[in-house]
Write a protein that holds these residues in place. Sequence first.
Motif, short mmCIF file in Angstrom:
data_model
loop_
_atom_site.label_atom_id
_atom_site.label_comp_id
_atom_site.label_asym_id
_atom_site.label_seq_id
_atom_site.Cartn_x
_atom_site.Cartn_y
_atom_site.Cartn_z
N HIS A 91 0.84 -1.20 0.00
CA HIS A 91 0.00 0.00 0.00
C HIS A 91 0.88 1.25 0.00
CE1 HIS A 91 -3.54 -2.34 2.02
NE2 HIS A 91 -3.41 -2.60 0.73
N LYS A 92 0.31 2.35 -0.47
CA LYS A 92 1.00 3.62 -0.39
C LYS A 92 1.21 4.01 1.08
CE LYS A 92 -0.31 5.71 -4.82
NZ LYS A 92 1.08 5.88 -5.31
N LEU A 93 2.22 4.83 1.32
CA LEU A 93 2.58 5.21 2.68
C LEU A 93 2.74 6.72 2.76
CD1 LEU A 93 3.55 4.23 5.55
CD2 LEU A 93 5.87 4.28 4.60
N ARG A 94 2.13 7.31 3.77
CA ARG A 94 2.26 8.75 4.01
C ARG A 94 3.19 8.94 5.21
NH1 ARG A 94 -1.30 12.75 6.58
NH2 ARG A 94 -0.99 14.78 5.56
N ILE A 95 4.28 9.68 5.01
CA ILE A 95 5.26 9.87 6.08
C ILE A 95 5.50 11.35 6.33
CG2 ILE A 95 6.43 7.66 5.75
CD1 ILE A 95 8.59 9.11 4.16
N HIS A 96 5.72 11.68 7.59
CA HIS A 96 6.14 13.03 7.98
C HIS A 96 7.65 12.96 8.17
CE1 HIS A 96 5.72 16.69 10.83
NE2 HIS A 96 5.67 17.09 9.57
N TYR A 97 8.38 13.49 7.19
CA TYR A 97 9.82 13.24 7.10
C TYR A 97 10.63 14.51 7.30
CZ TYR A 97 14.14 11.08 5.43
OH TYR A 97 15.42 10.59 5.34
N ALA A 98 11.70 14.39 8.11
CA ALA A 98 12.59 15.53 8.38
C ALA A 98 13.90 15.32 7.65
CB ALA A 98 12.82 15.67 9.88
N ALA A 99 14.01 15.82 6.43
CA ALA A 99 15.26 15.74 5.67
C ALA A 99 16.29 16.66 6.30
CB ALA A 99 15.02 16.12 4.21
N ARG B 73 13.62 6.91 -4.19
CA ARG B 73 13.86 7.70 -2.98
C ARG B 73 14.31 6.74 -1.87
NH1 ARG B 73 13.68 11.10 -6.17
NH2 ARG B 73 12.44 13.04 -6.21
N THR B 74 15.20 7.23 -1.02
CA THR B 74 15.66 6.46 0.14
C THR B 74 15.48 7.32 1.38
OG1 THR B 74 17.31 5.31 -1.22
CG2 THR B 74 17.59 5.19 1.17
N TYR B 75 14.76 6.80 2.38
CA TYR B 75 14.44 7.57 3.58
C TYR B 75 15.03 6.88 4.81
CZ TYR B 75 11.00 9.66 0.44
OH TYR B 75 10.39 10.28 -0.62
N ARG B 76 15.69 7.64 5.64
CA ARG B 76 16.25 7.12 6.89
C ARG B 76 15.13 7.02 7.93
NH1 ARG B 76 22.22 8.94 8.59
NH2 ARG B 76 22.41 7.98 10.66
N LEU B 77 14.95 5.84 8.51
CA LEU B 77 13.80 5.62 9.40
C LEU B 77 13.84 6.54 10.62
CD1 LEU B 77 13.37 1.73 9.36
CD2 LEU B 77 12.01 3.46 8.17
N SER B 78 15.04 6.87 11.10
CA SER B 78 15.14 7.72 12.29
C SER B 78 14.64 9.14 12.02
CB SER B 78 16.58 7.77 12.79
OG SER B 78 17.44 8.31 11.81
N ARG B 79 14.49 9.50 10.74
CA ARG B 79 14.01 10.84 10.40
C ARG B 79 12.53 10.85 10.06
NH1 ARG B 79 19.22 11.89 6.64
NH2 ARG B 79 20.74 12.26 8.30
N VAL B 80 11.89 9.68 10.15
CA VAL B 80 10.43 9.60 9.95
C VAL B 80 9.76 9.92 11.28
CG1 VAL B 80 8.50 8.14 9.30
CG2 VAL B 80 10.68 7.89 8.12
N LEU B 81 9.05 11.02 11.33
CA LEU B 81 8.43 11.49 12.57
C LEU B 81 7.04 10.89 12.78
CD1 LEU B 81 9.42 15.27 12.33
CD2 LEU B 81 10.72 13.35 13.30
N ALA B 82 6.39 10.49 11.70
CA ALA B 82 5.07 9.85 11.79
C ALA B 82 4.85 9.12 10.47
CB ALA B 82 3.98 10.88 12.03
N ALA B 83 4.01 8.09 10.51
CA ALA B 83 3.74 7.30 9.31
C ALA B 83 2.30 6.82 9.32
CB ALA B 83 4.70 6.11 9.21
N GLU B 84 1.73 6.72 8.12
CA GLU B 84 0.33 6.27 7.99
C GLU B 84 0.20 5.41 6.74
OE1 GLU B 84 -4.13 8.16 7.20
OE2 GLU B 84 -2.37 9.47 7.39
#
Length: 328
Positions: free
Chosen positions: A162-170, A203-214
């Motif tokens: 499924h698609k994922l919505r993330i609040h990400y702090a680059a 895209r590559t996202y570091r999990l420690s920078r994901v502040l919230a996920a849905e």
Amino acid sequence: MIFRVRADRLVSLVLLLRQRGRLSATTLARELEVSTRTVLRDIEALSAAGVPVYAERGRRGGFALLPGFRTELTGLNHEEALALLVAGSRRGAQAFGLGSALASAMLKVVDALPESYRDTAAGAVERLLIDPETDLLARRQVAEEVPDAIVAEVRRAVFAGHKLRIHYAAVGRAPRWRTVDPIGLVTVRDQGYLLATRAGEDRTYRLSRVLAAEELAEPAQRPDRVDLDRAWQERSTRFRTGGDQVTVLVRVNPARREDLVGTALAVLAEATEADGWLRLEVTFQDSRHAEWALWQLAMNAEALAPQWLRTSLRNRAAAITTRYGAPS
């Protein structure tokens, strides 16, 4: 969901008592990561269900099962089975939010062993230590902390497609929401990453920078099959060869080679000099990264090129000398 969590915990409690004998409420609470009050409620629930658990009073008291008690409690749930599949790295299980599931699964695995093997296996485990938190120089290996709830939401979207919505702090940017198509999860040196696509771009996202996920209900746009190892290698190559990376020529004491290589993005060339020191050509993420890495090695390394790096290190050393040159 709440009932399943409690059922799994009751199973783990029984298995702990079966394998370790008498345990205090404090010890059980620590092992199960709950309060002592919760443990006491669970003990009451087990007794009401007919499990022969009893309390022993006194300084060395605690809870225990009647000798010889055994029941079929070894069935693995989905997350426990998944934890065993990534158990080749204990830290990998932690990075993917499966640490507690791994502990629960291993209790069930041990309980499923024949009694003659169980004691032998328990004794062998006491003599093996894999990937400790500190090395021989007492340097602590710090793993990134990511809330289990966030990792679980990311993991569900990856597995469900499924698609994922993330609040990400680059880095260097304000956090913002973005919707991605998750491909897979990777852990490297205790750091977890989400491989995904966004608007068709990798895209590559570091999990420690994901502040919230849905996790969203909409299906992700991604291929049915993926070679995750190849995908990671391709992204690593693009990362090393793009952006603001700098290449440095450096001499290093062989005893500190791993410290240098461990901080660099890549080693492009290496040779041994007449005095035994090593000459390496390495790349760093940017100029600040290069300066920091060489400064950590002090007199055990010398930057030969580029000149701006030599000048920067010299200026920093001169400033330190000036500060400590006069009496305090």
